[in-house]
Motif scaffolding. Structure first.
Motif, PDB file in Angstrom:
ATOM      1  N   UNK A  33     -21.051  18.509 -75.115  1.00  0.00           N
ATOM      2  CA  UNK A  33     -20.709  18.920 -73.753  1.00  0.00           C
ATOM      3  C   UNK A  33     -21.884  18.823 -72.794  1.00  0.00           C
ATOM      4  N   UNK A  34     -23.102  18.864 -73.323  1.00  0.00           N
ATOM      5  CA  UNK A  34     -24.276  18.814 -72.441  1.00  0.00           C
ATOM      6  C   UNK A  34     -24.824  17.392 -72.263  1.00  0.00           C
ATOM      7  N   UNK A  35     -24.246  16.406 -72.929  1.00  0.00           N
ATOM      8  CA  UNK A  35     -24.728  15.021 -72.807  1.00  0.00           C
ATOM      9  C   UNK A  35     -24.412  14.479 -71.415  1.00  0.00           C
ATOM     10  N   UNK A  36     -25.383  13.822 -70.821  1.00  0.00           N
ATOM     11  CA  UNK A  36     -25.205  13.208 -69.499  1.00  0.00           C
ATOM     12  C   UNK A  36     -25.339  11.698 -69.631  1.00  0.00           C
ATOM     13  N   UNK A  37     -24.372  10.991 -69.093  1.00  0.00           N
ATOM     14  CA  UNK A  37     -24.434   9.532 -69.093  1.00  0.00           C
ATOM     15  C   UNK A  37     -24.982   9.069 -67.753  1.00  0.00           C
ATOM     16  N   UNK A  38     -25.943   8.157 -67.811  1.00  0.00           N
ATOM     17  CA  UNK A  38     -26.560   7.611 -66.605  1.00  0.00           C
ATOM     18  C   UNK A  38     -26.176   6.138 -66.490  1.00  0.00           C
ATOM     19  N   UNK A  39     -26.718   5.478 -65.501  1.00  0.00           N
ATOM     20  CA  UNK A  39     -26.430   4.065 -65.293  1.00  0.00           C
ATOM     21  C   UNK A  39     -26.761   3.269 -66.549  1.00  0.00           C
ATOM     22  N   UNK A  40     -25.847   2.373 -66.927  1.00  0.00           N
ATOM     23  CA  UNK A  40     -26.093   1.550 -68.099  1.00  0.00           C
ATOM     24  C   UNK A  40     -24.815   1.129 -68.788  1.00  0.00           C
ATOM     25  N   UNK A  41     -24.980   0.485 -69.942  1.00  0.00           N
ATOM     26  CA  UNK A  41     -23.850   0.018 -70.747  1.00  0.00           C
ATOM     27  C   UNK A  41     -23.620   0.976 -71.905  1.00  0.00           C
ATOM     28  N   UNK A  42     -22.358   1.241 -72.187  1.00  0.00           N
ATOM     29  CA  UNK A  42     -21.960   2.169 -73.239  1.00  0.00           C
ATOM     30  C   UNK A  42     -20.806   1.580 -74.031  1.00  0.00           C
ATOM     31  N   UNK A  43     -20.553   2.172 -75.193  1.00  0.00           N
ATOM     32  CA  UNK A  43     -19.372   1.840 -75.985  1.00  0.00           C
ATOM     33  C   UNK A  43     -18.832   3.134 -76.569  1.00  0.00           C
ATOM     34  N   UNK A  44     -17.528   3.220 -76.670  1.00  0.00           N
ATOM     35  CA  UNK A  44     -16.874   4.370 -77.295  1.00  0.00           C
ATOM     36  C   UNK A  44     -15.953   3.849 -78.376  1.00  0.00           C
ATOM     37  N   UNK A  45     -15.841   4.598 -79.457  1.00  0.00           N
ATOM     38  CA  UNK A  45     -14.993   4.162 -80.555  1.00  0.00           C
ATOM     39  C   UNK A  45     -14.249   5.301 -81.195  1.00  0.00           C
ATOM     40  N   UNK A  46     -13.072   4.995 -81.702  1.00  0.00           N
ATOM     41  CA  UNK A  46     -12.260   5.971 -82.432  1.00  0.00           C
ATOM     42  C   UNK A  46     -11.604   5.255 -83.605  1.00  0.00           C
ATOM     43  N   UNK A  47     -11.484   5.974 -84.728  1.00  0.00           N
ATOM     44  CA  UNK A  47     -10.871   5.419 -85.929  1.00  0.00           C
ATOM     45  C   UNK A  47      -9.395   5.784 -85.967  1.00  0.00           C
TER      46      UNK A  47
END
Length: 192
Positions: A159-173
């Motif tokens: 909950x405390x993670x902050x995303x800044x400018x950049x490339x990301x990936x999210x995954x779910x099984x």
């Protein structure tokens, strides 16, 4: 030899040792400031991310033996399951959605809280450390889809993670509708 100044206070003239020591200290302090400034400049914010840049990013390795379906290479017309970001690049985590689509002929039940999120840097992908996890079951019926915001997904992990400018990936099984194994669905997206 002591010197008496205008106020009548006796002072000692500077010795060569004192002058050299002061000069050396000044050089060390200044070089420290110069290196501090250059360190800060290397940690400057990442340049804005474009849709074209995200299109060229490869998915991170999923790190397990499951099959992987990546938003960068999936052919939505032919895949039985996939995860896509909408839009591909957004301003904030709550402006981006991740949509899982079950295009198979079977209902799929999985834990909707078991996400992984990675950040792309010059040295490669690094996974955001999972600080929390949730259990639950979600069934996505055949031919249906389910949508989460990136902000919600990141909140499931930390909950405390902050995303800044950049490339990301999210995954779910999710269960493989064509077998007994699992499929890791990955979506690559960017934040400006």
């Amino acid at each position: 030899m002591p010197v008496i100044n205008k106020a009548g206070v006796m002072t000692r003239p500077w010795s060569r040792r004192a002058v050299l020591c002061s000069t050396g200290t000044g050089i060390v302090l200044l070089s420290g400031c110069a290196s501090f400034g250059s360190e800060q400049s290397t940690n400057s914010p990442i340049a804005p991310v474009s849709v074209e840049e995200i299109a060229s990013v490869k998915c991170p390795p999923s790190g397990d033996d499951d099959a992987t379906v990546c938003s960068q290479t999936v052919e939505a017309d032919a895949a039985s399951v996939y995860l896509l970001p909408t839009p591909t690049v957004g301003e904030t985590p709550d402006s981006l959605e991740l949509t899982f689509t079950n295009a198979s002929g079977a209902d799929l039940t999985f834990n909707p809280y078991s996400w992984s999120v990675w950040r792309k840097s010059a040295s490669g992908w690094s996974e955001i450390e999972q600080e929390s996890s949730g259990g639950g079951e979600l069934t996505v019926a055949a031919g249906n889809s389910e949508t989460w915001t990136v902000e919600t997904v990141v909140g499931y992990i930390d909950e405390s993670a902050a995303l800044h400018s950049g490339a990301y990936a999210a995954g779910i099984n999710v269960p493989n509708p064509d077998g007994d194994d699992w499929i890791t669905c990955l979506a690559v997206f960017g934040l400006r």
